[in-house]
Each structure stands twice: as structure tokens, then as C-alpha cells.
Design an enzyme around this catalytic site. Structure first.
Site, short mmCIF file in Angstrom:
data_model
loop_
_atom_site.label_atom_id
_atom_site.label_comp_id
_atom_site.label_asym_id
_atom_site.label_seq_id
_atom_site.Cartn_x
_atom_site.Cartn_y
_atom_site.Cartn_z
N TRP A 258 32.78 31.49 44.01
CA TRP A 258 32.49 32.84 43.50
C TRP A 258 33.24 33.10 42.21
O TRP A 258 32.69 33.67 41.27
CB TRP A 258 32.79 33.89 44.56
CG TRP A 258 31.95 33.70 45.78
CD1 TRP A 258 32.40 33.43 47.04
CD2 TRP A 258 30.51 33.72 45.86
NE1 TRP A 258 31.33 33.30 47.89
CE2 TRP A 258 30.17 33.47 47.21
CE3 TRP A 258 29.49 33.93 44.93
CZ2 TRP A 258 28.84 33.41 47.65
CZ3 TRP A 258 28.17 33.87 45.36
CH2 TRP A 258 27.86 33.62 46.70
N ASP B 159 37.53 40.82 42.74
CA ASP B 159 36.38 40.68 43.63
C ASP B 159 36.94 40.60 45.06
O ASP B 159 37.51 39.59 45.45
CB ASP B 159 35.61 39.41 43.27
CG ASP B 159 34.46 39.11 44.24
OD1 ASP B 159 34.27 39.87 45.20
OD2 ASP B 159 33.76 38.10 44.02
N LYS C 41 29.79 41.45 53.65
CA LYS C 41 30.79 40.63 54.34
C LYS C 41 31.57 41.49 55.33
O LYS C 41 31.68 41.15 56.49
CB LYS C 41 31.74 39.97 53.34
CG LYS C 41 31.04 39.17 52.24
CD LYS C 41 30.48 37.86 52.74
CE LYS C 41 29.57 37.14 51.76
NZ LYS C 41 29.89 37.20 50.35
C1 LIG Z 1 29.39 36.66 49.02
C2 LIG Z 1 30.29 36.80 47.87
C3 LIG Z 1 29.81 37.11 46.58
C4 LIG Z 1 28.33 37.24 46.26
O1 LIG Z 1 27.82 38.40 46.78
P1 LIG Z 1 26.29 38.80 46.56
O2 LIG Z 1 26.28 40.19 47.09
O3 LIG Z 1 25.46 37.85 47.33
O4 LIG Z 1 26.00 38.75 45.10
C5 LIG Z 1 30.74 37.28 45.57
N1 LIG Z 1 32.05 37.14 45.79
C6 LIG Z 1 32.55 36.84 47.00
C7 LIG Z 1 34.02 36.69 47.18
C8 LIG Z 1 31.69 36.66 48.08
O5 LIG Z 1 32.17 36.35 49.28
#
Ligand SMILES: *Cc1c(COP(=O)(O)O)cnc(C)c1O
Length: 357
Positions: free
Chosen positions: A102, A169, A193
Site C-alpha cells: 500500500w 494511511d 478493514k
Molecule cells: C486495503 C488498504 C488500502 C486500499 O484500500 P481501497 O479502499 O481498496 O482503495 C490502502 N491502504 C491500506 C493500509 C489498506 O489496508
């Protein structure tokens, strides 16, 4: 119906009572005799949902009106591009740490927008640790990190002191533990998540960060536009925001981040202790950087895998298959996963060892 123990990495498990309330709202929302899915997002009833969803983030992060919270579409992946669009100036550069898939994607998008510098990376050891000891330059426009590495199972246990605005993030460990939110200029997280269904992304931004990049931007990519529209510049993802609101309300009512952090610690301790004790399994990452959310481990012999898969299936352990880049197993211990489910997994591992080791 038998209980399924849901260790899915994402979309991940949600509290049962949240799912029940959410399904009721699909038929009869707020006693309106209308579905949440068929009313105006400008109706008073829905505006209340959005207001509460925005406020709950500030409450749980313990921040005041120096921050704004919005919910956007496009996933956390869109934020990989929106962050540099909004915060990176034409002449400046952004600093990143590469801790996994990511983070790499965030860097890739930022490079399209402007200048970047990667301060440190753990790619040399397949992202099995969190880089430390790098220096954050004081002339960068911002410094970007990924708090939890969902795929490889590492987590930043503490955050560096940054001389420049820190952006994070937090998609896969949002509100799983106490963090000092005021150390961050911007936090974003895809809902699916640890907070809600796929389809909405929470962005919390400190107001002094707005309007700085000097770039011409599409309205939909401009944080200021969404904030001015109170997260309703266009039709927001009404259902994902509603379910996220219910989950955050569930978290707050049960005792908030301090409450869930204790349980998350117990879950992680229980599973990692078993991985370390059990001769049939081995953890994949540096111990000090082990994620409390995504626990990655491998069987010590390749032939164990098919046998353990059978036991896992018998005991209703769902979603533990490792990511294709790592193999083996990944058990995601998100907030809504009960301690009892981890105990079922640990018991299965113990019984497996007795039978096969
Ligand atoms: C799943 C995830 C993403 C991507 O998320 P999307 O909503 O599918 O774009 C980005 N960063 C992290 C840390 C993730 O676990």
C-alpha cells in the site's frame, strides 16, 4: 446457524449488532417507513447520520475543531493521489516511507503528481520489518506513512517525531489502539478493514493544511470543496457511511479506543504466543514490528498446509488464507473479532500439533 469465525483481511468483520441495525435500516430507517437507500441524502434524518459519523471520528481521536472530517468515495487508493494533489506544491517534494504494497502504491501516485523522496524502505527483506532511524527532512511539504501493513503483517508501534506535517494511511488499524491524533496533519482510512463496508473512506484533515498546494484541481479531488459541502458536495456513499457511523457508535458506547485496545492486545498475545510455542508454525515478521491486526504465519513443513486447511474448515475458521505474496496464513484480528474466535484458532493449532508433529 453455526458460528463462523471471520478472520477476513478486508472487507473485514463487523459487529453483529451493527449488521442487524444496518439491515433493518434497509427496510425501515428511523421509523420513516422508508429505506435508508431510497431517501434524499439532504433529508434531516440522513444529515444527522453524516453529522454523527463525522463527529464520532473527532470524539474517538479526541480532537477539536482544528480538524475536519469528511467521507469520500474512491477507496483509500484515491487518497494516494488526493493527498499529493492537495498538499504537495509544484516546487516542493513529499517524503515517504515504503513499508509494503500500500505504501508503494501511495508513492507511485505521488510521483505522478510531483516530487517525492523515499526516506526508507523495508523492501530488501520483503517488508518483514518497519524501517527505523531515518531522518525526516524539515523542508518536505509533508511526510507520509502507513501505520499498519495489511499484507505483510507489520505495524508501526510508535510514530516518528516529524518536523513537517505527518500524513498517515490508517486503513487497517484505525481506532484499534490509542494514537496521539494531534501529531498528524491528515489521517485517512478506507472503511472496509476496521470500520464499515467498502465504498467510503474517512479523511481527517487539520484545517491549516487546506489550500496550500497552489494546484488547479478538479472539484471532486479538492478537500476544501468537500469540507465546504459538509461531506455532501455530491451524493455521498450513504449506506457505507451509515454502517461506519454505527460501528463507531458501537465502539464509543462500549468504552472507546482504550477498551478495544486491551482486547486487541489480548487477541494478538494469544495468537503470537501460540505461533511461537507451536512447532508446526512460524511467524513471518520481526517480533518487535508484529501487527496486532494482521497476523501472518507459515507452516514449518509445506505438507502441513493441506491438513491444517481441513481442520480450519471443520472448525469454521474463515478467511485465514495468507495473501498470495506471503503464502501460509493471515489471521486478521480487527476490532469486531471476539477473543473467543482467536481461542478457536489457537485450539485448532494445538490439536494440529498433537496430531501431526
Ligand atoms: C486495503 C488498504 C488500502 C486500499 O484500500 P481501497 O479502499 O481498496 O482503495 C490502502 N491502504 C491500506 C493500509 C489498506 O489496508
Amino acid at each position: 446457524m453455526s458460528v463462523i469465525h471471520n478472520f477476513s483481511a478486508g472487507p473485514g468483520i463487523l459487529p453483529k449488532e451493527v449488521l442487524k441495525q444496518a439491515s433493518e435500516a434497509c427496510i425501515n430507517f428511523d421509523n420513516m417507513n422508508l429505506s435508508l437507500l431510497e431517501i434524499s441524502h439532504r433529508s434531516k434524518n440522513y444529515v444527522n447520520v453524516m453529522d454523527e459519523a463525522r463527529q464520532l471520528v473527532k470524539d474517538l481521536f479526541e480532537v477539536g475543531d482544528e480538524y475536519e472530517v469528511i467521507y469520500l468515495g474512491g477507496g483509500a487508493s484515491l487518497q494516494f493521489g488526493m493527498v499529493p494533489m492537495n498538499l504537495l506544491s509544484e516546487a516542493g517534494y513529499a517524503a515517504y516511507v515504503n513499508t509494503g504494497v500500500w505504501a508503494s502504491k501511495a508513492i507511485k501516485e505521488a510521483k505522478i503528481v510531483g516530487n517525492t523522496k523515499v526516506l526508507a524502505s523495508s523492501e530488501d527483506k520483503k517488508f518483514t520489518y518497519v524501517p527505523k532511524g531515518y531522518e525526516i527532512p524539515s523542508d518536505a511539504d509533508y511526510f507520509h506513512i502507513t501505520s499498519n501493513n495489511t499484507i505483510y503483517g507489520t505495524q508501526m508501534k510508535s510514530f516518528p517525531k516529524s518536523p513537517v506535517p505527518m500524513v498517515c494511511d490508517m486503513s487497517s488499524d484505525l481506532f484499534s489502539r490509542r494514537v496521539n491524533a494531534k501529531d498528524f496533519a491528515l489521517i485517512y482510512a478506507g472503511a472496509q478493514k476496521n470500520m464499515g463496508p467498502a465504498g467510503s473512506t474517512m479523511v481527517m484533515i487539520r484545517k491549516d493544511m487546506l489550500g496550500k498546494s497552489g494546484r488547479k484541481m478538479l472539484s471532486m479531488l479538492d478537500y476544501s470543496v468537500h469540507i465546504k459541502g459538509e461531506s455532501m458536495y455530491n451524493t455521498p456513499p450513504v449506506f457505507p457511511v451509515y454502517v461506519s457511523m454505527l460501528t463507531l457508535r458501537w465502539l464509543k458506547q462500549n468504552g472507546g479506543v482504550d477498551w478495544i485496545e486491551k482486547i486487541n492486545q489480548q487477541k494478538a498475545d494469544l495468537l503470537y504466543n501460540e505461533i511461537d510455542r507451536n512447532s508446526c508454525f512460524v511467524g513471518t515478521v520481526e517480533k518487535e514490528d508484529r501487527s496486532h491486526m494482521n497476523v501472518c504465519f507459515l507452516p514449518t513443513k509445506a505438507e502441513y498446509e493441506a491438513e491444517f486447511d481441513k481442520i480450519a474448515k471443520e472448525r469454521n475458521l474463515s478467511g485465514i488464507k495468507g495473501h498470495r505474496d506471503v503464502g501460509g496464513y493471515r489471521a486478521s484480528l480487527y476490532n469486531a473479532l471476539p477473543l473467543e474466535s482467536v481461542q478457536v484458532l489457537v485450539d485448532a493449532m494445538k490439536d494440529f500439533e498433537k496430531k501431526f508433529a
